[in-house]
Design a protein around this motif. Structure first.
Motif, mmCIF file in Angstrom:
data_model
loop_
_atom_site.group_PDB
_atom_site.id
_atom_site.type_symbol
_atom_site.label_atom_id
_atom_site.label_comp_id
_atom_site.label_asym_id
_atom_site.label_seq_id
_atom_site.Cartn_x
_atom_site.Cartn_y
_atom_site.Cartn_z
ATOM 1 N N ALA A 154 13.124 15.032 -63.145
ATOM 2 C CA ALA A 154 12.447 13.762 -62.409
ATOM 3 C C ALA A 154 11.330 13.548 -62.909
ATOM 4 O O ALA A 154 10.493 12.403 -62.298
ATOM 5 N N GLY A 155 10.773 14.233 -63.788
ATOM 6 C CA GLY A 155 9.455 13.829 -64.287
ATOM 7 C C GLY A 155 8.227 14.676 -63.613
ATOM 8 O O GLY A 155 6.981 14.410 -63.708
ATOM 9 N N LYS A 156 8.363 15.648 -62.842
ATOM 10 C CA LYS A 156 7.395 16.277 -61.873
ATOM 11 C C LYS A 156 7.128 17.586 -62.532
ATOM 12 O O LYS A 156 7.930 18.112 -63.021
ATOM 13 N N PRO A 157 5.804 18.109 -62.555
ATOM 14 C CA PRO A 157 5.630 19.335 -63.026
ATOM 15 C C PRO A 157 6.335 20.492 -62.305
ATOM 16 O O PRO A 157 6.250 20.312 -61.030
ATOM 17 N N VAL A 158 6.282 21.550 -62.883
ATOM 18 C CA VAL A 158 6.737 22.756 -62.395
ATOM 19 C C VAL A 158 6.137 23.668 -62.575
ATOM 20 O O VAL A 158 5.802 24.015 -63.645
ATOM 21 N N GLY A 159 6.253 24.972 -61.835
ATOM 22 C CA GLY A 159 5.630 26.371 -61.995
ATOM 23 C C GLY A 159 6.483 27.275 -61.683
ATOM 24 O O GLY A 159 7.340 27.266 -60.910
ATOM 25 N N ASP A 325 -0.047 13.068 -58.073
ATOM 26 C CA ASP A 325 0.479 12.100 -57.122
ATOM 27 C C ASP A 325 2.023 11.954 -56.818
ATOM 28 O O ASP A 325 2.471 11.207 -55.966
ATOM 29 N N ASP A 326 2.720 12.463 -57.950
ATOM 30 C CA ASP A 326 4.108 12.327 -57.796
ATOM 31 C C ASP A 326 5.207 13.694 -57.109
ATOM 32 O O ASP A 326 6.004 13.248 -56.899
ATOM 33 N N GLY A 327 4.193 14.618 -57.058
ATOM 34 C CA GLY A 327 4.783 15.780 -56.391
ATOM 35 C C GLY A 327 5.154 16.908 -57.590
ATOM 36 O O GLY A 327 5.150 16.640 -58.885
ATOM 37 N N PHE A 328 5.493 18.036 -57.074
ATOM 38 C CA PHE A 328 5.801 19.149 -57.859
ATOM 39 C C PHE A 328 6.451 20.235 -57.333
ATOM 40 O O PHE A 328 6.722 20.189 -56.011
#
Length: 579
Positions: A154-159, A325-328
């Motif tokens: 969805a284009g959201k960063p992940v860790g 701003d989009d979430g992670f």
């Protein structure tokens, strides 16, 4: 909730400090007022924007209790782990290899199928990493897409953060798919029997080892242990590290200082590898024995961790880098709880659980400023650590002195010279949007739907009160008097929070003294301990509470209390000398 007056509370907390731990334990446990309204205000059915999943590997209620007793005392409460709004129980069973669809139940599972359960929402078999069951362990199943992969798509960063090797089962299940958890690096793929992953090798057209898949998923923040796995040569020649830096622009960091220096992932993801395999626990090993080790004066001793960061600092940095701003999505694991339980090392397990609590506090601090963040804290399976009455009440036992000043004995009885998993349900707790879904008894596969965001429900509202007017039959209704204009009183400004702090002026080196805080008209109260470059932050209740100092080195330290309320912010500072 009604607040007690500051003078009364201050007197109580100062008395706690004056008489020490014994008085702290005498504070009544429980609540003087019903909590229903307070709890109802924390129910939020909206979908979360950010998800922070904190895993304590092998963390069950028995291990939580042992760590709490040691660090805070029997009447203590962890400021993070025990301070989440919603708590439930979670089942952890898996499957065994067999014929579809009637796979036998595995009542005791390892970390691979359990981590795959919450990652994908589906059950699988032991050693399987986010991949479905099959008729044999060395036969691959269907790949199951994970929460991390959905967020990334969805284009959201992940860790993905862990104190174990990043290629271990729990971090591996977040972003890889393979039939055997042992296939961590390219050189581990050709094992025989159940651990054979040859069809998954890149040279055979597969996705490669766990290390290669984590890199190919372009996980934005990938930090923990496991350097030796990523240093292995790929089938194509270069090491996984070289492949990661050349192909995806990963920034390789090896020390806590280098991690601190990373300020953005805009120019590429970060790969932090701080140990050859697992990272060093907080405490030095202290092992149980058949004769019973330790005693009434035994305490855990700090480890030399060199340049390694701890879990809470890794998690804080990950949140800083992922915040947008989009979430992670972030999964962070306190892995050495389980590994030191296997090694019958009570101090190692306690230390990693204490660090998990500090990590939860970091997440709660972020959530306080970002309420659209869901925090879930749980384990993957239960373990055999049990608190018992004394030495001899288990195959191996160890005794340590708790914060109460009393001896506590733990027993390990599922192996000789080691300890194993058990099949008991474990704790799950949450705070934030849709956190109420963890209450009652759930299965760990249910966490998948909650992290992905369930369809929001509609909260019931109280009906308007009904007013019944009864007229006397023989009389005319009394005319309603015309309302007279009245002046509206001007709103009164809220008062700034009032704060009193009772702290010792001098403590002995290594002594774990108490600080008491009393607050009035506050919504949030935080205590920050500063010594040199080290900072420890704890969140107390709105009315204050107690904070136990860690063992400090000789020199000076500062305690800063920050209370925020409708009327503004109040800060109080105290200096402490450590001799």
């Amino acid at each position: 909730m009604k607040r007690r007056s500051l003078p009364a509370l201050a007197a109580g907390t100062a008395a706690v400090l004056a008489v020490g731990i014994a008085a702290a334990n005498a504070v009544p446990i429980g609540f003087g007022e019903d909590r229903s309204a307070e709890l109802a205000k924390q129910i939020d059915p909206s979908k979360p924007k950010n998800v922070i999943l904190i895993i304590g590997d092998g963390m069950d209620d028995s291990m939580i209790t042992a760590a709490r007793n040691y660090d805070l005392g029997a009447n203590g409460r962890f400021a993070g782990l025990d301070n989440l709004a919603f708590t439930g129980a979670m089942t952890t069973h898996g499957l065994k290899a067999g014929t579809a669809p009637d796979y036998p139940i595995a009542y005791v599972s390892d970390s691979a199928p359990t981590a795959s359960g919450w990652s994908s929402g589906k059950k699988t078999i032991d050693s399987r990493i986010s991949q479905g069951p099959s008729e044999a362990l060395n036969i691959a199943g269907e790949d199951y897409k994970t929460v991390l992969e959905y967020f990334k798509e969805a284009g959201k960063p992940v860790g993905n953060v862990s104190t174990a090797a990043l290629t271990d089962a729990t971090p591996g299940a977040a972003g890889a798919h393979i039939n055997a958890r042992a296939c961590q690096g390219p050189r581990n793929m050709d094992a025989t029997g159940a651990n054979n992953c040859t069809p998954t090798k890149k040279s055979e057209g597969g996705k490669g080892s766990i290390a290669e898949q984590l890199v190919d998923n372009e996980i934005d923040v990938l930090i923990g242990g496991g350097y030796d796995r990523f240093a292995q040569a790929t089938d194509a020649g270069p090491s996984v590290i070289d492949y990661a830096t050349a192909t995806y622009g990963y920034d390789l960091v090896r020390t806590a200082g280098e991690l601190d220096a990373v300020t953005s992932i805009d120019d590429g993801p970060v790969l932090g590898l701080f140990a050859p395999e697992n990272m060093t626990p907080m405490y030095q090993p202290f092992l149980a024995t058949a004769a019973g080790s330790g005693g009434a004066n035994t305490t855990c001793q700090a480890s030399d961790r060199g340049t390694q960061p701890d879990l809470s600092s890794m998690t804080k940095k990950a949140i800083e880098l992922l915040d947008n701003d989009d979430g992670f999505f972030l999964q962070t694991e306190s892995a050495m709880i389980d590994k030191q339980e296997h090694a019958i090392d009570i101090c190692g397990a306690i230390g990693d659980l204490v660090e998990l609590n500090e990590t939860v506090e970091v997440a709660l601090e972020y959530q306080a400023e970002n309420p659209d963040t869901l925090i879930i804290v749980t384990g993957d399976h239960a373990h055999s650590t049990q608190i018992v009455g004394g030495a001899g009440q288990g195959t191996q036992t160890a005794t340590v002195r708790t914060a109460d000043g009393d001896p506590m004995t733990v027993a390990y009885s599922t192996g000789v010279g080691g300890s194993n998993h058990t099949g008991a349900q474990i704790r799950v707790a949450a705070s934030g949007p849709q956190a109420a879904n963890v209450t009652g008894v759930i299965d760990q596969t249910d966490l998948f739907n909650t992290m992905m965001g369930r369809t929001p429900s509609t909260l019931p509202t109280d009906p308007a009160p009904t007013v019944t007017v009864t007229a006397t039959p023989t009389q005319s209704p009394t005319p309603t008097p015309t309302p007279q204009p009245t002046s509206t009183p001007a709103p009164q400004p809220s008062s700034k929070p009032a704060v009193q702090v009772a702290a010792p002026k001098t403590v002995a080196r290594g002594e774990r003294a108490w600080i008491a805080v009393a607050a009035g008209d506050a919504d949030t109260v935080k205590v920050v301990l500063i010594q040199g470059k080290n900072r420890i932050t704890r969140t107390l209740k709105a009315a204050g509470g107690t904070f136990r100092l860690p063992a400090l080195r000789a020199g000076s330290a500062r305690v800063k209390v920050i209370a925020k309320g409708e009327g503004g912010t109040t800060k109080v500072k105290e200096a402490i000398r450590i001799r």
